[in-house]
Design a protein around this motif. Sequence first.
Motif, PDB file in Angstrom:
ATOM      1  N   UNK A  99       1.268  22.851  10.494  1.00  0.00           N
ATOM      2  CA  UNK A  99       0.338  21.817  10.967  1.00  0.00           C
ATOM      3  C   UNK A  99       1.004  20.948  12.034  1.00  0.00           C
ATOM      4  N   UNK A 100       2.248  21.248  12.358  1.00  0.00           N
ATOM      5  CA  UNK A 100       2.959  20.445  13.350  1.00  0.00           C
ATOM      6  C   UNK A 100       3.159  19.012  12.905  1.00  0.00           C
ATOM      7  N   UNK A 101       3.296  18.799  11.575  1.00  0.00           N
ATOM      8  CA  UNK A 101       3.338  17.430  11.073  1.00  0.00           C
ATOM      9  C   UNK A 101       4.692  17.036  10.461  1.00  0.00           C
ATOM     10  N   UNK A 102       5.667  17.911  10.454  1.00  0.00           N
ATOM     11  CA  UNK A 102       6.943  17.575   9.821  1.00  0.00           C
ATOM     12  C   UNK A 102       7.567  16.316  10.379  1.00  0.00           C
ATOM     13  N   UNK A 103       7.800  16.280  11.701  1.00  0.00           N
ATOM     14  CA  UNK A 103       8.396  15.101  12.322  1.00  0.00           C
ATOM     15  C   UNK A 103       7.434  13.925  12.296  1.00  0.00           C
ATOM     16  N   UNK A 104       6.149  14.194  12.520  1.00  0.00           N
ATOM     17  CA  UNK A 104       5.160  13.111  12.493  1.00  0.00           C
ATOM     18  C   UNK A 104       5.120  12.435  11.128  1.00  0.00           C
ATOM     19  N   UNK A 105       5.172  13.233  10.074  1.00  0.00           N
ATOM     20  CA  UNK A 105       5.155  12.699   8.714  1.00  0.00           C
ATOM     21  C   UNK A 105       6.420  11.891   8.437  1.00  0.00           C
ATOM     22  N   UNK A 106       7.572  12.397   8.882  1.00  0.00           N
ATOM     23  CA  UNK A 106       8.829  11.677   8.683  1.00  0.00           C
ATOM     24  C   UNK A 106       8.822  10.341   9.424  1.00  0.00           C
ATOM     25  N   UNK A 107       8.286  10.341  10.649  1.00  0.00           N
ATOM     26  CA  UNK A 107       8.194   9.088  11.410  1.00  0.00           C
ATOM     27  C   UNK A 107       7.280   8.099  10.702  1.00  0.00           C
ATOM     28  N   UNK A 108       6.185   8.620  10.133  1.00  0.00           N
ATOM     29  CA  UNK A 108       5.270   7.753   9.399  1.00  0.00           C
ATOM     30  C   UNK A 108       5.951   7.180   8.152  1.00  0.00           C
ATOM     31  N   UNK A 109       6.859   7.947   7.543  1.00  0.00           N
ATOM     32  CA  UNK A 109       7.671   7.420   6.440  1.00  0.00           C
ATOM     33  C   UNK A 109       8.414   6.159   6.866  1.00  0.00           C
ATOM     34  N   UNK A 110       9.016   6.219   8.050  1.00  0.00           N
ATOM     35  CA  UNK A 110       9.796   5.080   8.535  1.00  0.00           C
ATOM     36  C   UNK A 110       8.905   3.851   8.705  1.00  0.00           C
ATOM     37  N   UNK A 111       7.712   4.064   9.251  1.00  0.00           N
ATOM     38  CA  UNK A 111       6.766   2.952   9.425  1.00  0.00           C
ATOM     39  C   UNK A 111       6.396   2.359   8.068  1.00  0.00           C
ATOM     40  N   UNK A 115       8.104   2.513   5.222  1.00  0.00           N
ATOM     41  CA  UNK A 115       9.259   1.831   4.629  1.00  0.00           C
ATOM     42  C   UNK A 115       9.432   0.443   5.241  1.00  0.00           C
ATOM     43  N   UNK A 116       9.247   0.353   6.541  1.00  0.00           N
ATOM     44  CA  UNK A 116       9.330  -0.941   7.219  1.00  0.00           C
ATOM     45  C   UNK A 116       8.246  -1.888   6.700  1.00  0.00           C
ATOM     46  N   UNK A 117       7.047  -1.345   6.485  1.00  0.00           N
ATOM     47  CA  UNK A 117       5.945  -2.149   5.948  1.00  0.00           C
ATOM     48  C   UNK A 117       6.269  -2.621   4.522  1.00  0.00           C
ATOM     49  N   UNK A 118       6.849  -1.759   3.726  1.00  0.00           N
ATOM     50  CA  UNK A 118       7.212  -2.134   2.357  1.00  0.00           C
ATOM     51  C   UNK A 118       8.298  -3.212   2.344  1.00  0.00           C
ATOM     52  N   UNK A 119       9.231  -3.136   3.279  1.00  0.00           N
ATOM     53  CA  UNK A 119      10.252  -4.179   3.373  1.00  0.00           C
ATOM     54  C   UNK A 119       9.618  -5.529   3.687  1.00  0.00           C
ATOM     55  N   UNK A 120       8.619  -5.511   4.569  1.00  0.00           N
ATOM     56  CA  UNK A 120       7.888  -6.751   4.869  1.00  0.00           C
ATOM     57  C   UNK A 120       7.240  -7.317   3.603  1.00  0.00           C
ATOM     58  N   UNK A 121       6.543  -6.443   2.877  1.00  0.00           N
ATOM     59  CA  UNK A 121       5.793  -6.902   1.705  1.00  0.00           C
ATOM     60  C   UNK A 121       6.713  -7.343   0.571  1.00  0.00           C
ATOM     61  N   UNK A 122       7.909  -6.761   0.505  1.00  0.00           N
ATOM     62  CA  UNK A 122       8.832  -7.081  -0.591  1.00  0.00           C
ATOM     63  C   UNK A 122       9.916  -8.066  -0.188  1.00  0.00           C
ATOM     64  N   UNK A 123       9.786  -8.662   0.995  1.00  0.00           N
ATOM     65  CA  UNK A 123      10.776  -9.640   1.426  1.00  0.00           C
ATOM     66  C   UNK A 123      12.178  -9.072   1.518  1.00  0.00           C
ATOM     67  N   UNK A 124      12.298  -7.810   1.949  1.00  0.00           N
ATOM     68  CA  UNK A 124      13.575  -7.114   2.102  1.00  0.00           C
ATOM     69  C   UNK A 124      14.342  -6.960   0.789  1.00  0.00           C
ATOM     70  N   UNK A 125      13.623  -6.981  -0.321  1.00  0.00           N
ATOM     71  CA  UNK A 125      14.232  -6.690  -1.621  1.00  0.00           C
ATOM     72  C   UNK A 125      14.185  -5.175  -1.820  1.00  0.00           C
ATOM     73  N   UNK A 126      15.329  -4.511  -1.676  1.00  0.00           N
ATOM     74  CA  UNK A 126      15.363  -3.053  -1.728  1.00  0.00           C
ATOM     75  C   UNK A 126      14.985  -2.512  -3.106  1.00  0.00           C
ATOM     76  N   UNK A 127      15.305  -3.255  -4.159  1.00  0.00           N
ATOM     77  CA  UNK A 127      14.978  -2.779  -5.508  1.00  0.00           C
ATOM     78  C   UNK A 127      13.469  -2.712  -5.727  1.00  0.00           C
ATOM     79  N   UNK A 128      12.703  -3.498  -4.978  1.00  0.00           N
ATOM     80  CA  UNK A 128      11.250  -3.430  -5.040  1.00  0.00           C
ATOM     81  C   UNK A 128      10.696  -2.509  -3.955  1.00  0.00           C
ATOM     82  N   UNK A 146       7.707   2.257  -1.797  1.00  0.00           N
ATOM     83  CA  UNK A 146       7.635   3.277  -0.752  1.00  0.00           C
ATOM     84  C   UNK A 146       7.256   4.633  -1.349  1.00  0.00           C
ATOM     85  N   UNK A 147       7.898   5.018  -2.437  1.00  0.00           N
ATOM     86  CA  UNK A 147       7.554   6.288  -3.062  1.00  0.00           C
ATOM     87  C   UNK A 147       6.112   6.275  -3.568  1.00  0.00           C
ATOM     88  N   UNK A 148       5.703   5.188  -4.161  1.00  0.00           N
ATOM     89  CA  UNK A 148       4.336   5.069  -4.674  1.00  0.00           C
ATOM     90  C   UNK A 148       3.321   5.261  -3.555  1.00  0.00           C
TER      91      UNK A 148
END
Length: 443
Positions: free
Chosen positions: A310-322, A324-337, A342-344
């Motif tokens: 589907x040509x989505x391997x790199x696209x999906x990985x890049x979306x992971x990064x976005x 994760x960045x969004x989750x850091x915002x929501x969790x106040x950079x608390x990695x344990x949260x 992010x996995x959820x």
Amino acid sequence: MTEREEIAVVGAGLAGCLLACYLARRGYPVALYERRPDPRTGTAERGRSINLALSERGLDALRRIGLERQVMADALPMRGRMIHPVEGEQQFQSYSGTGEWAINSIGRGALNNALLTAAAALPGVRIAFDHRLVGLEPATGEMTFETPQGKVTATTSVVLGADGAGSAVRGQLLGHGLLTESLDFLDYGYKELTIPPLGGEFALDPGALHIWPRGTSMMIALPNPDRSFTCTLFWPTHGTASFASLGSPAAIERYFATHYPDLIPLAPNLVDDYQHNPVGVLGTVRCTPWQVNGKVGLLGDAAHAIVPFYGQGANCAFEDVVELDRCLDECGDDWSATLPLFQQRRQANAEAIARMALANFVEMRDKVASPVFQTRKKIEHALERALPGRYVSQYELVSFSTTPYARVRRRVRRQYQVVGAVAAGALAALAGAAVALGRRRRG
């Protein structure tokens, strides 16, 4: 920047370099570890340059940190598929109803080098090449690397594995009994060939992704900025008509003359490429959990590698990064949260695109040359034009939007149900009209 502890990113491939850029933007010092030498100073490994189809999800990730224009300078837009039958004329199939949308062909090496250079230019990012991870203590963040100078250790507060399908970080977590994994390999492999420029120009239409569908196998070709095409054979690994079945130059030439006749005059190095380029493996990686105690996490192919259809391997990985960045915002950079969140958020989406990629392999090798498939595509494009925004094909939702993959699957199932009901109603109405007409004629 000194207020935050250094984050270790293992793997300076596409996802790792983009992740380093995002973390540095947040003010984190980043140590980026890569087992290879600096790829910008060496020669690319033969037959391992498999082109990528960069689409909206990947572009969105680059756009957010101002890298889209720089990266797209090396990309070539492809607005549809060009089907190459064994006999007869080529046929172009647009990716969208309007013909305006395009996926973008870009070499993996060129994209990796652009992201690596961008990461290296950011304050707080240091890159350690020739560092192969051989040990990890998840509880403490202590890492052991093999280097040309011998073994070295480093300790960090968070370790993020972005080191691909064969992830050493995932392997370490598996060795500690902290996750489970499944590796589902296809009985297919891939091998690259090259179509050089012809008279200084592209030998094929550069505005299309070229496909040679052959039922149980296929070949694709994507354009490059130097006016060559990178071709990729997707063939069975065993049996007749497989990579294992062709040995001599004469056998190779006979097979391609029979099954890919239009390639012969365009690929003068066909036999040499076929004999010397390696056969790569194709498979799906699943594991759980993707993180341990908010200290070690996986993303991209390290967590969920998929087949490339589907040509989505790199696209999906890049979306992971976005995400994760969004989750850091929501969790106040608390990695344990952040890491559990992010996995959820991403695991169901990763599974959805894994399933769609496998299904698209069947479509590309078997169905695209079928008149029934081509008619269905025409109807689908007509519905898109007649119901803009209300009926959108799966391909458009995957490639030209950032709609979560799992939501795409649900929406497409609903659309098919509605279209099926409408079609059934129309057929029932036609049948009723035919019966009524017959009665009037008899009366």
